[in-house]
Design a protein around this motif. Structure first.
Motif, mmCIF file in Angstrom:
data_model
loop_
_atom_site.group_PDB
_atom_site.id
_atom_site.type_symbol
_atom_site.label_atom_id
_atom_site.label_comp_id
_atom_site.label_asym_id
_atom_site.label_seq_id
_atom_site.Cartn_x
_atom_site.Cartn_y
_atom_site.Cartn_z
ATOM 1 N N GLU A 11 7.744 87.953 60.428
ATOM 2 C CA GLU A 11 9.046 87.344 60.722
ATOM 3 C C GLU A 11 8.822 85.926 61.248
ATOM 4 N N VAL A 12 9.776 85.040 60.933
ATOM 5 C CA VAL A 12 9.687 83.694 61.503
ATOM 6 C C VAL A 12 9.895 83.790 63.010
ATOM 7 N N MET A 13 9.011 83.146 63.748
ATOM 8 C CA MET A 13 9.077 83.255 65.204
ATOM 9 C C MET A 13 9.957 82.167 65.795
ATOM 10 N N ASP A 14 10.459 82.435 66.986
ATOM 11 C CA ASP A 14 11.192 81.429 67.740
ATOM 12 C C ASP A 14 10.209 80.536 68.467
ATOM 13 N N ARG A 15 10.650 79.316 68.701
ATOM 14 C CA ARG A 15 9.820 78.425 69.496
ATOM 15 C C ARG A 15 10.512 78.177 70.816
ATOM 16 N N CYS A 24 7.562 86.017 68.958
ATOM 17 C CA CYS A 24 8.158 87.040 68.106
ATOM 18 C C CYS A 24 8.866 88.025 69.032
ATOM 19 N N ARG A 25 10.093 88.321 68.662
ATOM 20 C CA ARG A 25 10.896 89.179 69.513
ATOM 21 C C ARG A 25 10.246 90.545 69.727
ATOM 22 N N ARG A 26 9.555 91.004 68.704
ATOM 23 C CA ARG A 26 8.992 92.348 68.810
ATOM 24 C C ARG A 26 7.543 92.350 69.279
ATOM 25 N N HIS A 27 6.818 91.270 68.982
ATOM 26 C CA HIS A 27 5.377 91.329 69.234
ATOM 27 C C HIS A 27 4.870 90.388 70.314
ATOM 28 N N GLY A 28 5.776 89.600 70.885
ATOM 29 C CA GLY A 28 5.347 88.795 72.023
ATOM 30 C C GLY A 28 5.060 87.349 71.684
ATOM 31 N N ALA A 29 4.367 86.696 72.579
ATOM 32 C CA ALA A 29 4.142 85.258 72.469
ATOM 33 C C ALA A 29 2.778 84.959 71.876
ATOM 34 N N PHE A 30 2.731 83.887 71.091
ATOM 35 C CA PHE A 30 1.474 83.464 70.502
ATOM 36 C C PHE A 30 1.177 82.039 70.947
ATOM 37 N N LEU A 31 -0.023 81.839 71.470
ATOM 38 C CA LEU A 31 -0.389 80.533 71.993
ATOM 39 C C LEU A 31 -1.415 79.868 71.094
ATOM 40 N N ASP A 32 -1.282 78.564 70.953
ATOM 41 C CA ASP A 32 -2.298 77.806 70.230
ATOM 42 C C ASP A 32 -3.504 77.597 71.133
ATOM 43 N N THR A 33 -4.589 77.156 70.515
ATOM 44 C CA THR A 33 -5.775 76.826 71.278
ATOM 45 C C THR A 33 -5.430 75.803 72.361
ATOM 46 N N MET A 62 6.056 63.016 74.667
ATOM 47 C CA MET A 62 5.121 63.477 73.642
ATOM 48 C C MET A 62 5.887 64.265 72.575
ATOM 49 N N LEU A 63 5.791 63.829 71.352
ATOM 50 C CA LEU A 63 6.490 64.517 70.268
ATOM 51 C C LEU A 63 5.536 65.441 69.525
ATOM 52 N N GLU A 64 6.028 66.622 69.299
ATOM 53 C CA GLU A 64 5.233 67.547 68.502
ATOM 54 C C GLU A 64 6.005 67.876 67.241
ATOM 55 N N GLU A 65 5.288 67.951 66.152
ATOM 56 C CA GLU A 65 5.933 68.299 64.900
ATOM 57 C C GLU A 65 6.492 69.719 65.014
ATOM 58 N N VAL A 66 7.726 69.882 64.610
ATOM 59 C CA VAL A 66 8.334 71.206 64.702
ATOM 60 C C VAL A 66 7.895 72.031 63.492
ATOM 61 N N ARG A 67 7.265 73.122 63.804
ATOM 62 C CA ARG A 67 6.882 74.003 62.703
ATOM 63 C C ARG A 67 7.130 75.442 63.136
ATOM 64 N N TYR A 68 7.802 76.141 62.273
ATOM 65 C CA TYR A 68 8.065 77.539 62.601
ATOM 66 C C TYR A 68 7.003 78.393 61.942
ATOM 67 N N ARG A 69 6.437 79.247 62.734
ATOM 68 C CA ARG A 69 5.367 80.085 62.223
ATOM 69 C C ARG A 69 5.860 81.501 62.020
ATOM 70 N N ARG A 70 5.104 82.198 61.217
ATOM 71 C CA ARG A 70 5.422 83.599 61.018
ATOM 72 C C ARG A 70 4.529 84.457 61.906
ATOM 73 N N CYS A 71 5.111 85.519 62.397
ATOM 74 C CA CYS A 71 4.361 86.436 63.243
ATOM 75 C C CYS A 71 3.239 87.071 62.438
ATOM 76 N N PRO A 72 2.031 87.059 62.965
ATOM 77 C CA PRO A 72 0.900 87.676 62.261
ATOM 78 C C PRO A 72 1.067 89.188 62.106
ATOM 79 N N ASP A 73 1.902 89.776 62.922
ATOM 80 C CA ASP A 73 2.063 91.227 62.861
ATOM 81 C C ASP A 73 3.156 91.661 61.894
ATOM 82 N N CYS A 74 4.323 91.002 61.955
ATOM 83 C CA CYS A 74 5.451 91.478 61.150
ATOM 84 C C CYS A 74 5.935 90.440 60.134
#
Ligand SMILES: [Zn+2]
Length: 101
Positions: free
Chosen positions: A15-19, A33-42, A1-13
């Motif tokens: 910063e571009v987040m790591d995937r 985000c190194r400082r604010h933790g993990a963000f999950l999609d729906t 399964m291929l997912e489009e690679v998209r880098y998101r910015r942390c909603p808090d700071c």
């Protein structure tokens, strides 16, 4: 399964987040985000829960993978963050607490 690679910015700071793939073998891609933790999609939490439920005994291995992953994230980031009053809690710990709640 291929997912489009998209880098998101942390909603808090902003910063571009790591995937990273949760626990490397789960196939669930999460933004971190190194400082604010993990963000999950729906739906991703559900997929992670299912992954863990299918292989309950693997939880310790998962925790170890997450700790390794977090260490890698730490090393990759260039400037050390300014000292905080309280050091951030380990990412893997927060994830596990979230998952096992
Ligand atoms: Zn952040």
């Amino acid at each position: 399964m291929l997912e489009e690679v998209r880098y998101r910015r942390c909603p808090d700071c902003d910063e571009v987040m790591d995937r990273m793939i949760f626990a490397r073998v789960s196939g669930v891609m999460i933004d971190v985000c190194r400082r604010h933790g993990a963000f999950l999609d729906t739906g991703e939490l559900k997929r992670i829960r299912r992954f863990l439920a299918e292989d309950g005994p693997r939880r310790h291995a998962v925790a170890r993978e997450l700790a390794v992953e977090e260490e890698r994230l730490r090393e990759r980031r260039r400037p050390p963050p300014p000292p905080m009053a309280q050091p951030p809690r380990p990412l893997w710990l927060e994830l596990l607490e979230l998952l096992l709640r």
